[in-house]
Design a protein around this motif. Structure first.
Motif, PDB file in Angstrom:
ATOM      1  N   SER A  15       0.945  -1.518  -0.208  1.00  0.00           N
ATOM      2  CA  SER A  15      -0.131   0.209   0.017  1.00  0.00           C
ATOM      3  C   SER A  15       0.858   1.668  -0.238  1.00  0.00           C
ATOM      4  O   SER A  15       0.045   2.560  -0.336  1.00  0.00           O
ATOM      5  CB  SER A  15      -0.879   0.542   1.402  1.00  0.00           C
ATOM      6  OG  SER A  15      -0.318  -0.225   2.600  1.00  0.00           O
ATOM      7  N   GLU A  16       2.315   0.870   0.457  1.00  0.00           N
ATOM      8  CA  GLU A  16       2.556   3.046   0.105  1.00  0.00           C
ATOM      9  C   GLU A  16       4.308   2.106  -0.578  1.00  0.00           C
ATOM     10  O   GLU A  16       4.827   3.380  -0.695  1.00  0.00           O
ATOM     11  CB  GLU A  16       3.800   2.664   1.407  1.00  0.00           C
ATOM     12  CG  GLU A  16       2.758   2.241   3.465  1.00  0.00           C
ATOM     13  CD  GLU A  16       3.584   2.626   4.250  1.00  0.00           C
ATOM     14  OE1 GLU A  16       4.752   2.421   4.078  1.00  0.00           O
ATOM     15  OE2 GLU A  16       3.289   2.107   5.064  1.00  0.00           O
ATOM     16  N   ARG A  17       4.016   0.917  -1.391  1.00  0.00           N
ATOM     17  CA  ARG A  17       4.500   1.754  -2.573  1.00  0.00           C
ATOM     18  C   ARG A  17       5.048   3.030  -3.665  1.00  0.00           C
ATOM     19  O   ARG A  17       2.988   3.060  -4.209  1.00  0.00           O
ATOM     20  CB  ARG A  17       4.783   0.264  -3.685  1.00  0.00           C
ATOM     21  CG  ARG A  17       5.861  -1.000  -2.626  1.00  0.00           C
ATOM     22  CD  ARG A  17       5.325  -2.318  -3.172  1.00  0.00           C
ATOM     23  NE  ARG A  17       6.152  -3.596  -2.161  1.00  0.00           N
ATOM     24  CZ  ARG A  17       6.085  -4.690  -2.080  1.00  0.00           C
ATOM     25  NH1 ARG A  17       5.058  -5.056  -3.304  1.00  0.00           N
ATOM     26  NH2 ARG A  17       6.842  -5.169  -1.526  1.00  0.00           N
ATOM     27  N   PRO A  18       5.628   3.458  -4.450  1.00  0.00           N
ATOM     28  CA  PRO A  18       5.611   4.036  -5.570  1.00  0.00           C
ATOM     29  C   PRO A  18       4.719   3.395  -5.923  1.00  0.00           C
ATOM     30  O   PRO A  18       5.082   2.443  -6.739  1.00  0.00           O
ATOM     31  CB  PRO A  18       7.467   4.901  -5.623  1.00  0.00           C
ATOM     32  CG  PRO A  18       7.888   4.352  -4.581  1.00  0.00           C
ATOM     33  CD  PRO A  18       7.647   3.407  -3.751  1.00  0.00           C
ATOM     34  N   GLN A  19       3.650   4.323  -6.983  1.00  0.00           N
ATOM     35  CA  GLN A  19       3.040   3.960  -7.803  1.00  0.00           C
ATOM     36  C   GLN A  19       3.202   5.355  -9.223  1.00  0.00           C
ATOM     37  O   GLN A  19       3.139   6.155  -9.401  1.00  0.00           O
ATOM     38  CB  GLN A  19       1.707   4.324  -8.249  1.00  0.00           C
ATOM     39  CG  GLN A  19       0.941   3.337  -6.519  1.00  0.00           C
ATOM     40  CD  GLN A  19       1.036   2.320  -6.869  1.00  0.00           C
ATOM     41  OE1 GLN A  19       0.646   0.995  -7.892  1.00  0.00           O
ATOM     42  NE2 GLN A  19       2.144   1.407  -6.173  1.00  0.00           N
ATOM     43  N   ALA A  20       3.664   4.196 -10.477  1.00  0.00           N
ATOM     44  CA  ALA A  20       3.395   5.387 -11.622  1.00  0.00           C
ATOM     45  C   ALA A  20       2.167   5.987 -11.865  1.00  0.00           C
ATOM     46  O   ALA A  20       1.341   5.544 -11.781  1.00  0.00           O
ATOM     47  CB  ALA A  20       3.619   3.512 -13.036  1.00  0.00           C
ATOM     48  N   PRO A  21       2.641   7.293 -12.289  1.00  0.00           N
ATOM     49  CA  PRO A  21       1.348   8.202 -12.341  1.00  0.00           C
ATOM     50  C   PRO A  21       0.330   7.516 -13.672  1.00  0.00           C
ATOM     51  O   PRO A  21       0.970   7.161 -14.611  1.00  0.00           O
ATOM     52  CB  PRO A  21       1.586   9.197 -13.036  1.00  0.00           C
ATOM     53  CG  PRO A  21       3.348   9.109 -13.247  1.00  0.00           C
ATOM     54  CD  PRO A  21       3.817   8.033 -12.449  1.00  0.00           C
ATOM     55  N   ASP A  22      -0.499   7.909 -13.581  1.00  0.00           N
ATOM     56  CA  ASP A  22      -1.373   7.598 -14.929  1.00  0.00           C
ATOM     57  C   ASP A  22      -1.768   8.682 -15.710  1.00  0.00           C
ATOM     58  O   ASP A  22      -1.581   9.869 -15.761  1.00  0.00           O
ATOM     59  CB  ASP A  22      -2.817   6.997 -14.319  1.00  0.00           C
ATOM     60  CG  ASP A  22      -3.973   7.316 -14.780  1.00  0.00           C
ATOM     61  OD1 ASP A  22      -3.412   6.643 -16.072  1.00  0.00           O
ATOM     62  OD2 ASP A  22      -5.535   6.844 -14.786  1.00  0.00           O
ATOM     63  N   PRO A  23      -1.797   7.979 -17.014  1.00  0.00           N
ATOM     64  CA  PRO A  23      -0.752   9.247 -17.990  1.00  0.00           C
ATOM     65  C   PRO A  23      -2.607   9.863 -18.272  1.00  0.00           C
ATOM     66  O   PRO A  23      -2.810  10.745 -18.313  1.00  0.00           O
ATOM     67  CB  PRO A  23      -0.435   7.987 -19.403  1.00  0.00           C
ATOM     68  CG  PRO A  23      -0.583   6.562 -18.484  1.00  0.00           C
ATOM     69  CD  PRO A  23      -0.339   6.970 -17.285  1.00  0.00           C
ATOM     70  N   ARG A  24      -3.953   9.411 -18.522  1.00  0.00           N
ATOM     71  CA  ARG A  24      -4.703   9.445 -18.291  1.00  0.00           C
ATOM     72  C   ARG A  24      -5.083  10.753 -17.406  1.00  0.00           C
ATOM     73  O   ARG A  24      -5.386  12.403 -17.760  1.00  0.00           O
ATOM     74  CB  ARG A  24      -6.508   8.478 -18.559  1.00  0.00           C
ATOM     75  CG  ARG A  24      -5.767   7.863 -19.163  1.00  0.00           C
ATOM     76  CD  ARG A  24      -6.114   8.273 -20.685  1.00  0.00           C
ATOM     77  NE  ARG A  24      -4.613   8.556 -21.494  1.00  0.00           N
ATOM     78  CZ  ARG A  24      -4.989   8.679 -22.804  1.00  0.00           C
ATOM     79  NH1 ARG A  24      -5.788   9.778 -23.626  1.00  0.00           N
ATOM     80  NH2 ARG A  24      -3.694   9.492 -23.407  1.00  0.00           N
TER      81      ARG A  24
END
Length: 523
Positions: free
Chosen positions: A475-484
């Protein structure tokens, strides 16, 4: 300032081709494949919203465009001009309060990190070096963290933009001796509270702060023949007096002479730092006026004779003259137009702002309101027309991608690589905001590389230093930003051709293409 090391090139040819188009101006388009709008066509509602977010803020963060659509551009500008009306998020305030440096007075910082804390003469070389480097290891990262947190996440965006603007105007280099201990207080007590206030109050706060007195050596200056003009305090130092007129108030063509520089230096002789009070831990120690180092003779400054029994008041009167001078009104107005409107300031707009400056007694908020109400600010030719500085680019990237800043060191590193380290300009004129300074192939490639690290979701900025992604709970891992989501956040920033290239690219490459596009490089 730029690091000479080579960087890897991203194997995305379309990204490089888009960046190449930055060398020539290109009119902006909305997010449709329609022909370019006429240069005389007013900005659409969404374009106006993006424009204020790019100029009054460091670009849109998720939800900003939607907020302006609901509340209107005028309401957004009014709120930004009154930052006290905008509460800081509780979590941001808590993080700022958690930084030990946040509450240190100049005296406390000096005692805890400066000479009083240095290892004794009989200590080892290693112990001496470590004690002298504590500020750089502990204090400096906290100062940088606070600035980046506020720039990227504070809803008081115009206050942060103006804090950067005025800090750059009154530049102090953190690498000069004791200034490293005082940079945070200089920004938090002298600059930020006055960033949208009265210019005379801002000028006075800067003139009294130990960071400026030390940086431009006025703390050493003594009147010739003054009773305590001896040792390292012997003699008149003109550094601050010259920069006070050339860079802080009148401007290089502001009508002053070398005689005025000398007169100003004599007026400010005895304006110094209470070093003894600091060494003894007196918490309010900082600026002090020493009458026994002041030149008490008559001076002629800008055609006016100054000789007061109260030497400290003499300096205040000189600051009054400088702040109210027509050349100061024009110089400050020109710099504001260059920052908020165009690298080539419109003389008519400069005149309009200078008149407002003088009529309002140097009210910064009133001058900015005049600027934001001007037709030049809203002219289509000034929309998406300014190339972002490295600082503007990095902060706007963090905002657009929703990247949390948990580790400031990678941010410092990219700003250094791009030639704009925080508090890192050596000389008093500050960084340039002009496109000609920052638009070059090496810098563009470094921006592409930075964009890729944010886009892949593995940036070290988003996790505490030394913590591996695998060690974090899912739950705390960085996520890739959503391009949409990013396209929705940034609104009408992209040309139709850029949107086509983004849509045609693999999903994993789209966020990097967005952050590396010409539409995002400009504001």
């Amino acid at each position: 300032m730029r690091a000479p090391s080579r960087i890897p090139l991203l194997p995305v040819l379309s990204l490089v081709l888009m960046l190449a188009s930055l060398s020539a101006p290109a009119p902006s388009r909305a997010q449709t494949a329609q022909p370019d709008p006429s240069p005389n066509l007013p900005l659409s509602a969404d374009e106006r919203a993006l424009h204020v977010l790019n100029r009054l803020a460091y670009g849109p963060a998720p939800g900003d465009l939607a907020q302006i659509r609901r509340e209107g551009v005028k309401a957004y500008i009014d709120a930004q001009l009154n930052p006290a009306s905008i509460p800081l998020p509780a979590d941001l305030q808590a993080r700022l309060d958690s930084l030990p440096s946040a509450t240190l007075t100049p005296s406390q910082a000096f005692v805890q990190y400066g000479p009083p804390s240095f290892a004794a003469d009989n200590a080892s070389v290693e112990e001496k070096n470590r004690s002298r480097q504590r500020a750089a290891r502990e204090l400096t990262p906290q100062t940088h963290q606070a600035r980046i947190w506020l720039a990227a996440q504070s809803p008081r965006q115009l206050q942060e933009v103006m804090t950067e603007f005025w800090f750059n105007h009154f530049n102090v280099f953190e690498g000069k001796g004791w200034d490293r201990y005082w940079i945070a207080d200089f920004e938090n007590k002298a600059i930020r509270p006055n960033a949208l206030g009265n210019f005379r109050q801002l000028l006075g706060a800067v003139a009294h702060h130990p960071a400026m007195l030390f940086y431009l050596d006025n703390w050493l200056s003594s009147g010739v023949g003054a009773p305590e003009a001896r040792g390292r305090f012997k003699g008149l130092n003109e550094n601050y007096a010259r920069e006070l007129m050339e860079l802080h108030t009148l401007g290089v063509d502001g009508g002053y002479t070398q005689s005025d520089v000398v007169a100003m230096a004599r007026v400010l002789s005895g304006w110094t730092i209470d070093v003894q009070g600091m060494q003894h831990g007196r918490e309010d120690a900082g600026f002090v006026f020493n009458p026994r180092r002041h030149d008490s003779g008559p001076k002629v400054l800008l055609g006016q004779t100054l000789q007061m029994a109260d030497g400290a008041r003499e300096g205040e009167r000189a600051l009054d003259l400088l702040a109210a001078h027509p050349s100061t009104a024009r110089f400050i107005s020109t710099k504001l137009v260059e920052y908020f409107v165009s690298d080539q300031p419109d003389p008519a707009l400069v005149d309009r702002l200078a008149r407002r400056y003088q009529a309002s007694g140097g009210d910064i908020k009133a001058v900015l309101r005049e600027l934001f109400d001007s037709p030049q600010f809203w002219d289509r030719k000034n929309y998406q027309s300014q190339f972002k500085t490295p600082y503007q680019y990095v902060i706007s990237s963090l905002r657009a991608s929703g990247t949390p800043v948990r580790n400031v060191k990678p941010v410092d590193n990219i700003l250094y690589q791009l030639g704009m380290p925080l508090y890192g300009w050596l000389t008093p004129e500050g960084y340039s905001y002009a496109q000609s300074v920052w638009l070059n192939p090496d810098a563009l490639l470094r921006r592409i590389n930075f964009a890729a690290t944010l886009a892949n979701g593995r940036t070290p900025i988003a996790r505490e230093a030394g913590v591996a992604i695998a060690a974090l709970p899912p739950s705390e891992r960085p996520q890739a930003p959503d391009p949409r989501q990013m396209l929705e956040t940034l609104g009408p920033a992209f040309s139709a051709s850029a949107l086509e290239q983004i849509d045609a690219a693999p999903h994993a490459a789209q966020a990097g293409l967005i952050l590396g596009s010409p539409g995002f490089m400009k504001r």
